[in-house]
Design a protein around this motif. Sequence first.
Motif, short mmCIF file in Angstrom:
data_model
loop_
_atom_site.label_atom_id
_atom_site.label_comp_id
_atom_site.label_asym_id
_atom_site.label_seq_id
_atom_site.Cartn_x
_atom_site.Cartn_y
_atom_site.Cartn_z
N LEU A 39 0.84 -1.20 0.00
CA LEU A 39 0.00 0.00 0.00
C LEU A 39 0.87 1.26 0.00
O LEU A 39 0.62 2.21 -0.75
N ALA A 40 1.91 1.23 0.82
CA ALA A 40 2.76 2.42 0.96
C ALA A 40 3.55 2.71 -0.32
O ALA A 40 3.65 3.86 -0.76
N GLY A 48 -1.05 5.07 -6.57
CA GLY A 48 -2.14 4.79 -5.66
C GLY A 48 -1.98 3.49 -4.93
O GLY A 48 -1.30 2.57 -5.39
N ALA A 49 -2.63 3.38 -3.77
CA ALA A 49 -2.53 2.17 -2.94
C ALA A 49 -3.06 0.95 -3.67
O ALA A 49 -2.52 -0.16 -3.53
N ALA A 50 -4.13 1.12 -4.45
CA ALA A 50 -4.72 -0.01 -5.16
C ALA A 50 -3.71 -0.63 -6.13
O ALA A 50 -3.60 -1.86 -6.23
N LEU A 53 -1.23 -2.77 -4.24
CA LEU A 53 -1.81 -4.04 -3.80
C LEU A 53 -1.99 -5.00 -4.97
O LEU A 53 -1.68 -6.20 -4.87
N ILE A 54 -2.45 -4.48 -6.10
CA ILE A 54 -2.63 -5.32 -7.30
C ILE A 54 -1.28 -5.88 -7.75
O ILE A 54 -1.17 -7.05 -8.13
N THR A 55 -0.25 -5.06 -7.70
CA THR A 55 1.08 -5.50 -8.10
C THR A 55 1.56 -6.64 -7.21
O THR A 55 2.11 -7.64 -7.71
N ALA A 56 1.37 -6.50 -5.92
CA ALA A 56 1.81 -7.55 -5.00
C ALA A 56 1.09 -8.87 -5.26
O ALA A 56 1.69 -9.94 -5.17
N VAL A 57 -0.20 -8.79 -5.62
CA VAL A 57 -0.98 -10.00 -5.87
C VAL A 57 -0.59 -10.63 -7.21
O VAL A 57 -0.18 -11.80 -7.28
N THR A 217 -8.09 14.21 12.49
CA THR A 217 -8.19 14.74 11.12
C THR A 217 -6.89 14.45 10.39
O THR A 217 -5.94 15.24 10.39
N VAL A 218 -6.86 13.29 9.77
CA VAL A 218 -5.69 12.87 9.00
C VAL A 218 -6.16 12.28 7.68
O VAL A 218 -7.26 11.73 7.57
N ALA A 219 -5.31 12.39 6.65
CA ALA A 219 -5.64 11.83 5.34
C ALA A 219 -5.62 10.31 5.41
O ALA A 219 -4.78 9.71 6.09
N ARG A 220 -6.57 9.68 4.70
CA ARG A 220 -6.69 8.22 4.70
C ARG A 220 -6.37 7.67 3.31
O ARG A 220 -6.28 8.41 2.32
N ILE A 221 -6.20 6.35 3.23
CA ILE A 221 -5.95 5.71 1.93
C ILE A 221 -7.12 5.94 0.99
O ILE A 221 -6.95 6.25 -0.19
#
Length: 542
Positions: A39-40, A48-50, A53-57, A217-221
């Motif tokens: 994700l990072a 992007g995080a997606a 993740l797709i690359t890892a899979v 108040t922090v940015a999320r994925i």
Amino acid sequence: MNIASLMPRRADYAEVPRSWRRDVLAGVTVGVVALPLALAFGISSGTGAAAGLITAVVAGLVAAVFGGSHVQVSGPTGAMAVVLAPIVAQYGLPSLALVTVLAGVIVVAAGVAGLGRAVTFIPWPVIEGFTLGIAAIILLQQIPAALGQPTPHGQRPLAAAWQSLRAIEWSAAAPALAIVALVVVLMVGLPRLHRAIPASLVAVVAATGVAIAFSMTVARIGELPAHLPAPVLPHTDLAALRALSGAALAIAALAAIESLLSARVAATMSRTGSYDPNRELVGQGLASVASGLFGGMPATGAIARTAVNVRSGARTRLSAIVHSLVLLGVVYLASGPVAAIPLASLAAVLMVTSVRMVSARTVMRIVTSTRSDAVTFVVTASITIVFDLIEAVEIGVIVAAVFALRALARRSSVTREELPGPPCPGDDRIVLLRLDGAMFFGAAERISSAIVDEHHRDVAVVIIRMSQLGMLDATGANTLAEIVEDLESRGITVIIKGVQPEHRALLDNVGVIDALRHENHLLDSLDDAIAHARSHVRQEAG
């Protein structure tokens, strides 16, 4: 190249009946460790995080099946994120699929062409300087997110980090900094309690829980896909291919270098035997092609995840396959909770990861070894941080080669020796010269000057001993031919003694043998050469 040797085979899984329990456990462990990193790195690359993740899979599964290492784990990495970020910023996210597939095809072609052994020519200081530079860039890239600021696009990491530090507002940055501090403390402290604790995952989960509990108040994925997208061929045309070919070549070079280095490290750590470098390139290339078709980013072998895999007891490819299946389960079963993860927590994970990439002991060994190695290391690291990763490797290799040639040239010498045995009348008209070390383009001119400077007006014969000459290239041989021709033109007989078999053809091709007055002036024995020289002196005196 035998194509069949680059393909999967039944022997890849011969150990599975005996080791499947350890492989499954190792795969689950690596999957847990890989989730926050995937994700990072996806976010850090700008895709992007997606995409991470797709690359890892996808890439992790394909590389596990087709790669040349039994225990290598592949996926998105920090180095690839560093290279990809400016490419995505320049050409836009739609270019991702095409550049990923192009890079994969190039890596496959390199494997089929048998270029897998090329990584062995990269010097150790270059590799470590490259690693230090990547670690520094990863750390710099996380500073905006750690301060609760959006990452500036199109800027180099050093400039973006400096801009974020200058524009900091402590009240706005406090929540993100608190998350970062929590994650760092947990990642450093948990392994001290028990090494088996997946510290990065526990830290991210804890940070997410704290952020939700205190309504920080922090940015999320943000939203992630709840399933893998269908594979789509990238849109391509001639203009796009021309624009992205250079970027694809840079990505392919990095993918090959990092994957082969990781596989080599894995082979030294694991008892599963060596790896096939050419098959590894084919596997990594196919992994990037598959990743690009599914919307992922280019993949490489991941040294940190591979090390976790080996330490967890992995013996076969099954562990890397299980790692991808674990992450696939996250896509289908846990995309909602993952979307709530604060970006600052992933930034903290990468900060700790970047620091751990650098071994202080290794750095000290290099900088205290030799001046040339220290300079090569510093130059490679500096160029990586300030300019470009691929340029850093290229320039680092060139700098290392220049220092190596300089050292080799310094060990080359021409020595005038006394004739062995009791002196004879006329010996003062015989010059015996010994060539040592190497006679190549870096030393040929200096050797030429030394030989020519040795002659005197009354010299009749020059004996050149070549039995101690370790290296000879075309430039050195041509210089020797010119020296022989010059001496012979002045009436000085040249005798060459002790030509090594591997040098004979080269000397013949460039004209050294033809420049001799007689073929009998090419001798193997020093006694014969001296006797022949003395006979020439007697003939001239008579």
